[in-house]
Design a protein around this motif. Structure first.
Motif, mmCIF file in Angstrom:
data_model
loop_
_atom_site.group_PDB
_atom_site.id
_atom_site.type_symbol
_atom_site.label_atom_id
_atom_site.label_comp_id
_atom_site.label_asym_id
_atom_site.label_seq_id
_atom_site.Cartn_x
_atom_site.Cartn_y
_atom_site.Cartn_z
ATOM 1 N N GLY A 1 17.934 57.461 6.663
ATOM 2 C CA GLY A 1 16.783 57.004 5.905
ATOM 3 C C GLY A 1 15.675 58.005 5.820
ATOM 4 O O GLY A 1 15.694 59.046 6.443
ATOM 5 N N CYS A 2 14.724 57.680 4.984
ATOM 6 C CA CYS A 2 13.486 58.422 4.906
ATOM 7 C C CYS A 2 12.420 57.435 4.481
ATOM 8 O O CYS A 2 12.710 56.441 3.829
ATOM 9 C CB CYS A 2 13.590 59.601 3.957
ATOM 10 N N ALA A 3 11.172 57.694 4.880
ATOM 11 C CA ALA A 3 10.138 56.712 4.588
ATOM 12 C C ALA A 3 8.766 57.338 4.537
ATOM 13 O O ALA A 3 8.498 58.331 5.183
ATOM 14 C CB ALA A 3 10.142 55.616 5.641
ATOM 15 N N GLN A 4 7.911 56.704 3.762
ATOM 16 C CA GLN A 4 6.504 57.042 3.693
ATOM 17 C C GLN A 4 5.784 55.703 3.613
ATOM 18 O O GLN A 4 6.166 54.846 2.826
ATOM 19 C CB GLN A 4 6.255 57.885 2.451
ATOM 20 N N GLN A 5 4.756 55.506 4.405
ATOM 21 C CA GLN A 5 4.130 54.194 4.492
ATOM 22 C C GLN A 5 2.632 54.343 4.305
ATOM 23 O O GLN A 5 2.009 55.198 4.914
ATOM 24 C CB GLN A 5 4.438 53.584 5.863
ATOM 25 N N ASP A 6 2.026 53.494 3.460
ATOM 26 C CA ASP A 6 0.580 53.541 3.286
ATOM 27 C C ASP A 6 -0.094 52.589 4.277
ATOM 28 O O ASP A 6 0.545 51.786 4.942
ATOM 29 C CB ASP A 6 0.163 53.249 1.839
ATOM 30 N N GLY B 1 19.169 52.686 24.238
ATOM 31 C CA GLY B 1 19.480 53.091 25.596
ATOM 32 C C GLY B 1 20.729 53.946 25.734
ATOM 33 O O GLY B 1 21.097 54.322 26.847
ATOM 34 N N ASN B 2 21.395 54.241 24.634
ATOM 35 C CA ASN B 2 22.620 55.037 24.653
ATOM 36 C C ASN B 2 22.355 56.442 24.113
ATOM 37 O O ASN B 2 21.531 56.614 23.220
ATOM 38 C CB ASN B 2 23.699 54.373 23.797
ATOM 39 N N PRO B 3 23.091 57.443 24.609
ATOM 40 C CA PRO B 3 22.905 58.793 24.082
ATOM 41 C C PRO B 3 23.374 58.870 22.632
ATOM 42 O O PRO B 3 24.319 58.188 22.238
ATOM 43 C CB PRO B 3 23.774 59.666 24.996
ATOM 44 N N GLY B 4 22.692 59.685 21.861
ATOM 45 C CA GLY B 4 23.046 59.863 20.453
ATOM 46 C C GLY B 4 22.572 61.213 19.968
ATOM 47 O O GLY B 4 22.142 62.065 20.754
ATOM 48 N N LYS B 5 22.618 61.402 18.676
ATOM 49 C CA LYS B 5 22.174 62.637 18.030
ATOM 50 C C LYS B 5 21.283 62.278 16.853
ATOM 51 O O LYS B 5 21.464 61.233 16.215
ATOM 52 C CB LYS B 5 23.357 63.470 17.528
ATOM 53 N N LYS B 6 20.341 63.152 16.552
ATOM 54 C CA LYS B 6 19.433 62.971 15.423
ATOM 55 C C LYS B 6 19.549 64.205 14.541
ATOM 56 O O LYS B 6 19.372 65.334 15.002
ATOM 57 C CB LYS B 6 18.003 62.802 15.916
ATOM 58 N N LEU B 7 19.869 63.972 13.276
ATOM 59 C CA LEU B 7 20.041 65.042 12.302
ATOM 60 C C LEU B 7 19.013 64.870 11.201
ATOM 61 O O LEU B 7 18.922 63.793 10.604
ATOM 62 C CB LEU B 7 21.460 64.977 11.714
ATOM 63 N N GLU B 8 18.215 65.902 10.949
ATOM 64 C CA GLU B 8 17.274 65.890 9.837
ATOM 65 C C GLU B 8 17.645 67.040 8.908
ATOM 66 O O GLU B 8 17.893 68.156 9.361
ATOM 67 C CB GLU B 8 15.841 66.046 10.325
ATOM 68 N N TYR B 9 17.690 66.738 7.604
ATOM 69 C CA TYR B 9 18.047 67.764 6.633
ATOM 70 C C TYR B 9 17.428 67.442 5.288
ATOM 71 O O TYR B 9 16.919 66.343 5.069
ATOM 72 C CB TYR B 9 19.568 67.886 6.506
ATOM 73 N N THR B 10 17.472 68.423 4.407
ATOM 74 C CA THR B 10 17.004 68.210 3.044
ATOM 75 C C THR B 10 18.154 68.477 2.084
ATOM 76 O O THR B 10 19.113 69.171 2.406
ATOM 77 C CB THR B 10 15.817 69.126 2.671
ATOM 78 N N SER B 11 18.027 67.910 0.913
ATOM 79 C CA SER B 11 18.960 68.129 -0.188
ATOM 80 C C SER B 11 18.115 68.533 -1.393
ATOM 81 O O SER B 11 17.197 67.810 -1.775
ATOM 82 C CB SER B 11 19.740 66.852 -0.490
ATOM 83 N N THR B 12 18.429 69.676 -1.964
ATOM 84 C CA THR B 12 17.669 70.161 -3.099
ATOM 85 C C THR B 12 18.555 70.190 -4.337
ATOM 86 O O THR B 12 19.647 70.752 -4.317
ATOM 87 C CB THR B 12 17.111 71.566 -2.820
ATOM 88 N N THR B 13 18.083 69.551 -5.390
ATOM 89 C CA THR B 13 18.752 69.605 -6.684
ATOM 90 C C THR B 13 17.824 70.355 -7.639
ATOM 91 O O THR B 13 16.770 70.845 -7.233
ATOM 92 C CB THR B 13 19.026 68.181 -7.223
ATOM 93 N N THR C 1 13.412 68.073 -4.015
ATOM 94 C CA THR C 1 13.956 68.130 -2.661
ATOM 95 C C THR C 1 13.691 66.788 -1.990
ATOM 96 O O THR C 1 12.577 66.276 -2.055
ATOM 97 C CB THR C 1 13.302 69.263 -1.853
ATOM 98 N N VAL C 2 14.717 66.228 -1.371
ATOM 99 C CA VAL C 2 14.616 64.940 -0.686
ATOM 100 C C VAL C 2 14.965 65.156 0.773
ATOM 101 O O VAL C 2 15.911 65.874 1.098
ATOM 102 C CB VAL C 2 15.576 63.911 -1.322
ATOM 103 N N GLY C 3 14.190 64.513 1.670
ATOM 104 C CA GLY C 3 14.441 64.621 3.105
ATOM 105 C C GLY C 3 15.262 63.456 3.625
ATOM 106 O O GLY C 3 15.116 62.332 3.143
ATOM 107 N N PHE C 4 16.123 63.734 4.606
ATOM 108 C CA PHE C 4 16.988 62.717 5.197
ATOM 109 C C PHE C 4 16.936 62.813 6.708
ATOM 110 O O PHE C 4 16.723 63.891 7.265
ATOM 111 C CB PHE C 4 18.452 62.917 4.772
ATOM 112 N N MET C 5 17.149 61.688 7.372
ATOM 113 C CA MET C 5 17.296 61.657 8.819
ATOM 114 C C MET C 5 18.461 60.728 9.141
ATOM 115 O O MET C 5 18.542 59.619 8.622
ATOM 116 C CB MET C 5 16.035 61.138 9.494
ATOM 117 N N GLN C 6 19.370 61.190 9.987
ATOM 118 C CA GLN C 6 20.477 60.371 10.462
ATOM 119 C C GLN C 6 20.415 60.327 11.977
ATOM 120 O O GLN C 6 20.200 61.339 12.621
ATOM 121 C CB GLN C 6 21.820 60.969 10.031
ATOM 122 N N VAL C 7 20.595 59.111 12.536
ATOM 123 C CA VAL C 7 20.622 58.954 13.989
ATOM 124 C C VAL C 7 21.939 58.316 14.354
ATOM 125 O O VAL C 7 22.370 57.379 13.726
ATOM 126 C CB VAL C 7 19.444 58.073 14.477
#
Length: 127
Positions: free
Chosen positions: A3-8, A105-117, A121-127
């Motif tokens: 996901g990605c988010a911006q909140q006012d 409470g479990n171990p995981g990984k967090k990946l942040e990346y962008t995709s440019t067309t 450019t759009v930002g993404f985060m995967q956990v």
């Protein structure tokens, strides 16, 4: 989760909604005013989408995806496979960060990346 988010400030002041799925043991809060979409969204289990403001070509969202594996993987092995898949599938992929994370409470990984067309450019985060 992806996901990605911006909140006012107006959205931040509202009480968040709660989503729960007992089949997969998932429970999370999502911002008040966001839509919950849980039909015809394969492969996602559920999607949460920010209100459509009409001027933003990309609507902020969070996707919850559950993947049933046919074999057992260690976290590092699965994370490497997932990272390689994203690199190959995402147009204009650029790694922003890749780090350890904790999920319920479990171990995981967090990946942040962008995709440019061509357009943006759009930002993404995967956990």
């Amino acid at each position: 989760m992806l996901g990605c988010a911006q909140q006012d400030a107006q959205q931040a002041s509202k009480v968040p909604n709660i989503y729960a799925n007992t089949q997969y043991g998932i429970s999370l809060q999502y911002p008040a005013g966001w839509m919950q979409i849980d039909e015809n969204i394969d492969p996602a289990l559920v999607v949460f989408a920010a209100p459509d403001v009409g001027t933003d070509p990309f609507r902020e969202n969070v996707n919850v995806v559950v993947q049933e594996l046919t074999e057992l993987y260690m976290l590092e092995e699965y994370s490497t496979l997932a990272l390689n898949s994203v690199e190959q599938l995402i147009q204009g992929y650029k790694l922003v960060s890749y780090s350890d994370a904790t999920v319920a409470g479990n171990p995981g990984k967090k990946l942040e990346y962008t995709s440019t067309t061509d357009a943006e450019t759009v930002g993404f985060m995967q956990v």
